[in-house]
Scaffold this motif. Structure first.
Motif, short mmCIF file in Angstrom:
data_model
loop_
_atom_site.label_atom_id
_atom_site.label_comp_id
_atom_site.label_asym_id
_atom_site.label_seq_id
_atom_site.Cartn_x
_atom_site.Cartn_y
_atom_site.Cartn_z
N LEU A 1 0.81 -1.23 0.00
CA LEU A 1 0.00 0.00 0.00
C LEU A 1 0.85 1.27 0.00
CD1 LEU A 1 -2.84 -1.02 2.51
CD2 LEU A 1 -2.56 -1.61 0.09
N VAL A 2 1.94 1.24 -0.75
CA VAL A 2 2.78 2.43 -0.92
C VAL A 2 2.00 3.46 -1.73
CG1 VAL A 2 4.90 3.31 -1.96
CG2 VAL A 2 4.90 1.11 -0.74
N ALA A 3 2.02 4.72 -1.30
CA ALA A 3 1.17 5.75 -1.90
C ALA A 3 1.42 5.94 -3.39
CB ALA A 3 1.37 7.08 -1.17
N MET A 4 2.67 5.72 -3.85
CA MET A 4 2.96 5.91 -5.27
C MET A 4 3.10 4.58 -6.02
SD MET A 4 5.84 6.18 -3.29
CE MET A 4 6.12 7.91 -2.98
N ALA A 5 2.48 3.52 -5.48
CA ALA A 5 2.49 2.24 -6.18
C ALA A 5 1.67 2.35 -7.46
CB ALA A 5 1.92 1.15 -5.29
N MET B 1 8.14 8.67 -7.00
CA MET B 1 9.20 8.04 -6.22
C MET B 1 10.43 8.94 -6.18
SD MET B 1 10.04 5.25 -4.43
CE MET B 1 10.57 6.50 -3.28
N GLY B 2 10.91 9.37 -7.34
CA GLY B 2 12.11 10.19 -7.39
C GLY B 2 11.94 11.53 -6.71
N THR C 1 9.84 12.30 -4.35
CA THR C 1 9.72 12.10 -2.90
C THR C 1 11.09 11.91 -2.28
OG1 THR C 1 7.48 11.19 -3.07
CG2 THR C 1 8.74 10.64 -1.09
N ILE C 2 11.97 11.18 -2.96
CA ILE C 2 13.35 11.04 -2.48
C ILE C 2 14.03 12.41 -2.46
CG2 ILE C 2 15.62 10.06 -3.00
CD1 ILE C 2 14.16 7.63 -4.21
N ALA C 3 13.81 13.21 -3.50
CA ALA C 3 14.40 14.55 -3.55
C ALA C 3 13.90 15.41 -2.39
CB ALA C 3 14.06 15.22 -4.88
N CYS C 4 12.62 15.30 -2.08
CA CYS C 4 12.06 16.02 -0.94
C CYS C 4 12.74 15.58 0.35
CB CYS C 4 10.56 15.76 -0.88
SG CYS C 4 9.72 16.49 0.56
N ALA C 5 12.93 14.27 0.50
CA ALA C 5 13.59 13.75 1.70
C ALA C 5 15.03 14.25 1.79
CB ALA C 5 13.56 12.23 1.69
N MET C 6 15.72 14.31 0.65
CA MET C 6 17.10 14.79 0.64
C MET C 6 17.18 16.23 1.14
SD MET C 6 18.54 13.18 -2.94
CE MET C 6 19.27 11.53 -2.99
N GLU C 7 16.25 17.05 0.70
CA GLU C 7 16.26 18.43 1.18
C GLU C 7 15.93 18.51 2.67
OE1 GLU C 7 14.64 22.93 0.14
OE2 GLU C 7 14.14 21.27 -1.21
N LEU C 8 14.99 17.69 3.10
CA LEU C 8 14.64 17.67 4.53
C LEU C 8 15.84 17.22 5.37
CD1 LEU C 8 11.08 16.08 4.28
CD2 LEU C 8 11.60 18.40 5.06
N VAL C 9 16.60 16.26 4.86
CA VAL C 9 17.81 15.81 5.57
C VAL C 9 18.82 16.94 5.65
CG1 VAL C 9 19.81 14.27 5.44
CG2 VAL C 9 17.51 13.35 5.07
N LEU D 1 9.02 7.41 3.30
CA LEU D 1 8.98 7.73 1.88
C LEU D 1 7.72 7.17 1.22
CD1 LEU D 1 12.69 6.95 0.91
CD2 LEU D 1 11.68 9.21 1.19
N SER D 2 7.23 6.05 1.71
CA SER D 2 6.06 5.41 1.11
C SER D 2 4.79 6.25 1.25
CB SER D 2 5.83 4.03 1.76
OG SER D 2 5.33 4.17 3.09
N LEU D 3 4.83 7.28 2.08
CA LEU D 3 3.68 8.15 2.28
C LEU D 3 3.53 9.16 1.15
CD1 LEU D 3 4.28 8.99 6.07
CD2 LEU D 3 2.73 7.25 5.13
N GLY D 4 4.60 9.37 0.37
CA GLY D 4 4.62 10.42 -0.62
C GLY D 4 5.17 11.71 -0.03
N SER D 5 5.56 12.64 -0.88
CA SER D 5 6.28 13.83 -0.41
C SER D 5 5.42 14.74 0.46
CB SER D 5 6.83 14.61 -1.60
OG SER D 5 5.79 15.23 -2.33
N LYS D 6 4.13 14.83 0.17
CA LYS D 6 3.26 15.74 0.94
C LYS D 6 3.22 15.34 2.41
CE LYS D 6 -1.38 17.79 0.95
NZ LYS D 6 -1.79 17.46 2.34
N LYS D 7 2.89 14.08 2.68
CA LYS D 7 2.79 13.63 4.07
C LYS D 7 4.17 13.53 4.71
CE LYS D 7 -1.65 11.30 3.62
NZ LYS D 7 -2.43 10.03 3.73
#
Length: 463
Positions: free
Chosen positions: A31-35, A212-213, A215-223, A263-269
């Protein structure tokens, strides 16, 4: 099972090698949001999490095959119209040359040289190393063959190979332009080997590459902002430019492992969870594709008003604003973009409803589709009546959105794109001037507060 293994197993079990299989992978089951839903191992119903919907219903796959034929109202006329349409497709420089030769990745250098190729979670619209992951580079270093959907006269699909190294893969279809942006420039990753690997894993595990990509980019900026603590990363150095971490994050997301659960939540959440909601580059919760609306005004209006959120193929304004088809518009100005966006959105609804590829519209216009529709169905409609079908579809989608609480408040863009000028590249200093276009868009649509009026619904026969 992965989507690849599932497809092979089902074809073996049903004894129909020519059957078509639509299935989900581990991402959909989890149930990954971007599946997404994968067909023919490399074709994806990619956006909006349809794979998670199948997973929630415990539905792994659907296999279809048949032995009959579809009746055609006027077969001789249809053959002539198809012949004419294919001639236009072959003669068009985009569908007859660029896409067959370089695939969709032909756009990498084109968009980057305009200043609209998003990089590092849309912090800028220019990526200096873009040529290292362009369609030309893909052909020269990685391409082993070409691929096409059934019956396609264009054949834009790529078959690529990474022969050695940590991201080696013997055969992978793609990557497409959007995937190169999402796993490449948006994550600050230059290495095309890694992008090809991430794209392969997404197909295998059943993930939408754009969401997917990005959302990873969003996570990278958050990190890098310090919002995601090291304790949540479990040793993964998720920072811009780290190709290995980017690839690792893909499979972690599919299995909800470690930081993959977030990450499975998507970038918004994800961005909301870690206290920086404006860092999600999404509209209506759907991550944005590979065009910076600060340098291409019309595509920004389409992003904001598209019924499914941050979507480029709801009304592909890149065609007139960048490619000059059917005519060249200035991408930096807002004048007349509301009417153009409406026309493209409604025309796209017609094309999508017909079941043919949107890429054909680079060469074919509304009269071509009107003629083809008439010969196949026997419906003798004029161009205006066919376009009204598309307008009706667009309005029905909007009514469904309204029913679930979506209105003008969601017809917007991320704050960054409205307020922060592009800092580098050919479009330096630009922002999206959405506020100049949106009121005219609503007026032309006969929508109030993002909702169709009763008068409009009566006009369309939807009241």
């Amino acid at each position: 099972m992965t989507t690849f293994a599932t497809t092979d197993k089902i074809l073996e079990e049903i004894g129909q090698p020519k059957a078509s299989v639509a299935c989900i992978g581990p991402a959909g089951e989890n149930l990954v949001a971007m599946a997404c839903i994968i067909n023919e191992k490399n074709r994806a119903a990619g956006r909006c999490g349809a794979g998670a919907v199948m997973g929630s219903k415990k539905l792994k796959a659907i296999a279809v095959y048949g032995t009959g034929k579809v009746s055609i109202a006027r077969p001789d006329e249809m053959k002539e119209r198809v012949k004419e349409a294919i001639g236009k497709i072959k003669e068009n420089p985009v569908t007859g040359q660029a896409l067959p030769t370089y695939g969709t990745a032909v756009l990498v250098n084109v968009i980057n040289e305009h200043g609209g190729f998003p990089a590092r979670n849309f912090q800028t619209g220019y990526f200096p190393e873009a040529d290292k992951q362009s369609g030309e580079t893909l052909v020269n270093k990685y391409l082993t063959g070409k691929a096409a959907c059934w019956g396609c006269p264009i054949g834009c699909g790529r078959v690529s190979k990474v022969p050695d190294g940590p991201f080696s893969i013997s055969k992978s279809e793609g990557p497409e332009y959007e995937s190169i942006f999402a796993f490449g420039s948006d994550c600050g990753v230059v290495d095309l080997d890694a992008v090809i690997k991430a794209n392969y894993l997404s197909n295998e595990l059943g993930l939408d590459t754009i969401s997917m990509g990005t959302t990873i980019a969003c996570a990278m900026e958050l990190v890098e902002m310090g919002n995601i603590p090291e304790s949540e990363l479990y040793g993964l150095d998720l920072r811009f430019g780290n190709a290995g971490a980017m690839v690792e994050a893909v499979w972690k997301t599919a299995y909800r492992a470690g930081i993959g659960a977030d990450l499975s939540l998507g970038s918004k959440k994800l961005a909301e969870k870690y206290g920086a909601p404006d860092i999600s580059m999404s509209v209506k919760g759907l991550e944005l594709p590979a065009y910076d609306p600060r340098s291409i005004q019309g595509i920004g209006l389409n992003y904001a008003t598209a019924n499914r959120g941050g979507c480029h193929v709801s009304g592909y304004m890149i065609s007139p604003e960048i490619l000059g088809l059917p005519e060249k518009l200035d991408p930096f100005v807002t004048k007349d973009k509301a009417q153009w966006t409406i026309t493209f959105q409604d025309f796209t609804s017609v094309v999508n409803s017909s079941g043919v590829c949107l890429f054909n519209t680079f060469a074919l216009g509304l009269p071509d589709y009107t003629g083809l529709l008439a010969s196949i169905t026997g419906w003798d409609l004029d161009d205006g009546e066919v376009l009204t079908i598309g307008e009706r579809v667009t309005n029905i989608e909007r009514l469904l959105n309204n029913r679930y609480g979506v209105d003008e408040k969601q017809d917007t863009l991320p704050k960054r794109l409205l307020e922060e000028p592009i800092p580098t590249g050919p479009a330096k200093g630009n922002i999206s001037n959405l506020s100049e276009m949106l009121p005219e868009y609503y007026e032309l649509r006969s929508w109030v507060n993002g909702k169709p009026t009763e008068e409009k619904l009566k006009e369309l026969g939807l009241s």
